[in-house]
Design a protein around this motif. Sequence first.
Motif, short mmCIF file in Angstrom:
data_model
loop_
_atom_site.label_atom_id
_atom_site.label_comp_id
_atom_site.label_asym_id
_atom_site.label_seq_id
_atom_site.Cartn_x
_atom_site.Cartn_y
_atom_site.Cartn_z
N GLY A 37 0.81 -1.21 0.00
CA GLY A 37 0.00 0.00 0.00
C GLY A 37 0.85 1.26 0.00
N LEU A 38 1.94 1.23 0.76
CA LEU A 38 2.83 2.39 0.78
C LEU A 38 3.43 2.64 -0.60
N LEU A 39 3.81 1.58 -1.28
CA LEU A 39 4.37 1.74 -2.62
C LEU A 39 3.32 2.28 -3.60
N LYS A 40 2.08 1.84 -3.45
CA LYS A 40 1.02 2.35 -4.32
C LYS A 40 0.76 3.83 -4.06
N VAL A 41 0.73 4.20 -2.78
CA VAL A 41 0.54 5.62 -2.45
C VAL A 41 1.69 6.45 -3.00
N ALA A 42 2.92 5.93 -2.87
CA ALA A 42 4.07 6.65 -3.39
C ALA A 42 3.99 6.81 -4.91
N ALA A 43 3.55 5.74 -5.59
CA ALA A 43 3.42 5.83 -7.05
C ALA A 43 2.35 6.85 -7.44
N LEU A 73 1.61 24.06 -7.51
CA LEU A 73 2.01 23.42 -6.26
C LEU A 73 2.90 24.34 -5.43
N VAL A 74 3.88 24.98 -6.09
CA VAL A 74 4.77 25.89 -5.38
C VAL A 74 3.99 27.06 -4.78
N LEU A 75 3.05 27.60 -5.55
CA LEU A 75 2.27 28.73 -5.06
C LEU A 75 1.33 28.32 -3.92
N LEU A 76 0.78 27.11 -3.99
CA LEU A 76 -0.06 26.63 -2.90
C LEU A 76 0.74 26.50 -1.60
N VAL A 77 1.96 26.01 -1.71
CA VAL A 77 2.81 25.92 -0.52
C VAL A 77 3.12 27.32 0.01
N ARG A 97 2.93 10.36 -9.48
CA ARG A 97 2.21 10.71 -10.71
C ARG A 97 1.56 12.08 -10.59
N LYS A 98 1.05 12.39 -9.42
CA LYS A 98 0.38 13.67 -9.24
C LYS A 98 1.36 14.82 -9.15
N LEU A 99 2.45 14.62 -8.40
CA LEU A 99 3.39 15.71 -8.17
C LEU A 99 4.37 15.87 -9.34
N GLN A 100 4.77 14.76 -9.94
CA GLN A 100 5.73 14.82 -11.04
C GLN A 100 4.99 14.55 -12.35
N SER A 101 4.07 15.44 -12.68
CA SER A 101 3.23 15.24 -13.87
C SER A 101 3.92 15.64 -15.16
N GLY A 102 5.02 16.40 -15.08
CA GLY A 102 5.69 16.88 -16.28
C GLY A 102 5.09 18.15 -16.85
N LYS A 103 4.11 18.72 -16.18
CA LYS A 103 3.46 19.95 -16.64
C LYS A 103 3.93 21.12 -15.79
N LEU A 104 4.45 22.15 -16.45
CA LEU A 104 4.96 23.31 -15.74
C LEU A 104 3.86 24.01 -14.94
N ARG A 105 2.64 24.03 -15.49
CA ARG A 105 1.52 24.67 -14.79
C ARG A 105 1.27 23.99 -13.44
#
Length: 762
Positions: free
Chosen positions: A541-547, A564-568, A551-559
């Motif tokens: 389960g931990l590996l699935k959450v990490a994957a 994400l940076v602005l939300l932080v 996928r969500k954080l490293q989407s490859g889209k600059l937007r």
Amino acid sequence: MLAIVVILGFPLALLAPWCVRKLGPVGAPRLFVAYPLLVFVVAALTPLDPAQVQTSFAWAPRYGLRWSVLVDGWSLLFTLLISGIGALVVAYAGEYLRDHPQIGRFYLYLLGFMAAMLGVVLASNLLLLFVCWELTGLFSYLLIGFEHASEKARKSALQALLTTGVGGLALLVAAVLLYSVAGTWEISELLRRTEAWPSTSMELWIIGLLCFAAFTKSAQFPFHYWLPAAMAAPTPVSAYLHSATMVKAGVFLLARMTPLFQGSWVWHTTLLAVGGATMVAGALLAVGQRDLKLLLAYSTVSALGTLVFLLGVNDPAALAACVVFLAAHALYKGGLFFFAGAIDHATGERDVEKLGRLYTQLPFLGSVATVLALSMAGILPTFGFVAKELAYETVLHAGPWGIAAALVFASALQVAVAGFVVVRPLFATAPRAPSVHHAPGWEMCLGPAVLALASLIFGLAPFPALQEVLRGAATAIAANGVSLQWKLWHGLTPAFLLSLATLAFGAVAFALRRQVLAVTERARVVAGLGPAAMYEGAVAGLLKVAAWQTRKLQSGKLRSYQSLVLLVAVAAPVFAWSIVGSPDLPPLAARPPFVTEVVVLVTMLAGTAVAIVATSRLTAIAGLGVAGYGVGVLFLLFGAPDLAMTQFAIETLTVLLFVLVLYRLPRFETRSDPATRVRDALLASAVGLAIAGSMAVVLARPTPSVLAPFFLAESVPSAHGRNVVNVILVDFRSLDTLGEITVLGLAAMGVGALMAAWRKRP
């Protein structure tokens, strides 16, 4: 003296591969044996009473970390076991792994593990205890995964590391809480301050964290799954782990802390319940195994549960019984693992259903193993019998029959396991049983012989020195003191009658071996839903959450990255304000704004509005340029010409670069829908408000600068400049500025090279 001797193990471990290369796989182990023997001699010559604290040096005094050694009966008993059995393990491994190409690496891990374990049992400083505790986990990971080409070994090593590593973090938090309550990192000071804790809630947290750390380390239910899996390690490692080292570190910690919580029913109830469950579950799991090492591993789980169970009985006599049982178990379990390794080494087989009639081929080793099995079964005249009798007398005196019944049940199954481990391979008839093709050398016979002899002699003639050591250990962990004496025969006492019942029930379980195996085979479906399966599910389960997170954080889209940076940037100050409280905003300026200031602000807002609604990239850049130049004008109006010049230069360069780049881009298109644009507008507004609020809070709570007076005073006499900012950049921080200029120069050269290559493209 012990403080110095123990720490020598770490440099010796680092030199181990070099020693093996120089002295060979035969000569090097004989040199390495000298280290545990030296520790054993020094510990044997150390007086037991009174307890002493030896401090060699302050490791990190700012954080309270000292290399301080607590020498009392409890730590000395463990030191003698770790060093004594460790010497036998070193000698045994020299023969067992003689032809292994990585034997030097093995001794590096083994000696480091030995030194770390000695650090655990001798540490007087809580932080030092944590450091050594984690080192034992790290070295055990390396030892269990020594055969790193094997997927099973790698998986088992990781399982042990993760399980015990989580417990190590709990130990660190418990140490911090103990320090916050008692105001000291020294265990010796804590043991002298056994007064009531300031708050019940704090005591419950400390008890829970200490128990969690100990239960993971000593494989208590439901964390028992990692110990049998650790049998992927070479047999010398298994013998050392199970007899005198890491798996008993948790028991050591619980016993060490028992005087602090002598009056806590939560402490004793927790130990009694978890220890009893582990004792019974380990015995039940053991009788269903066929592999020699797994039989011994699960019986160790049961024995560790028995030790924790006795600690929870809340009786000084139970602590004495725990000490004697711990010593007896270390002797027979280490010897039986040596025996199992010798059988595997000699025949290449560990399945007890396929082994038989080995006594005729290995009579000496068979005789030694028989004595060890008698001690494990608790049969006269061995040391194991003495330990079992003391345990029975304690539980009979302590209270309800249910406690005694659980102990008798687990002990009876241990009798059956002793028969499976020794009687079947040595004396039973097995079709196509393998013969001995590689007889073990004297180094492999020395360890089990010494431990069997000790198990026999300590039962027949308990030396005064032995009784003194065990009495000192029991006294150290008993808040009110304890008396410890034993003899081999006490007459027909209730404890002896329980021993007879134990042997009878164990003999029945041994005789019904086939039926027991059939039941355990059918029960494997249920076992597949147990703690081991829960661990596997948690890791998966931990590996699935990490994957998913990747996928969500490293989407490859600059937007997405920008959002994400602005939300932080918005969440960080809001989170800080929620903890600190509502920010104190500075009062509004007393004077009204000048007309020029209003004009500049309106112009900046107009430029920003143009950038937002523009349908052309060049128009948007022009609008942003107006806002940027407006900031420079504000700097001028507020008396900061140097900042204004910098702002003008940067803004001009930025606009020019943007124009040059945007000129070559495709025609401007609006690709986002209205909802996305609204979201982006809200996010941008939130960022602006968060930054403005943060600046207001900083201005409302100015922090006195330590460096500003120095730079103001030294700017003219030291650097001959009155512009303090420039002096800092080009004089006081000249190397930093030079580094920044170098980075910018290299980046410019790289861009120039790329553009030149682009022009020359075919």
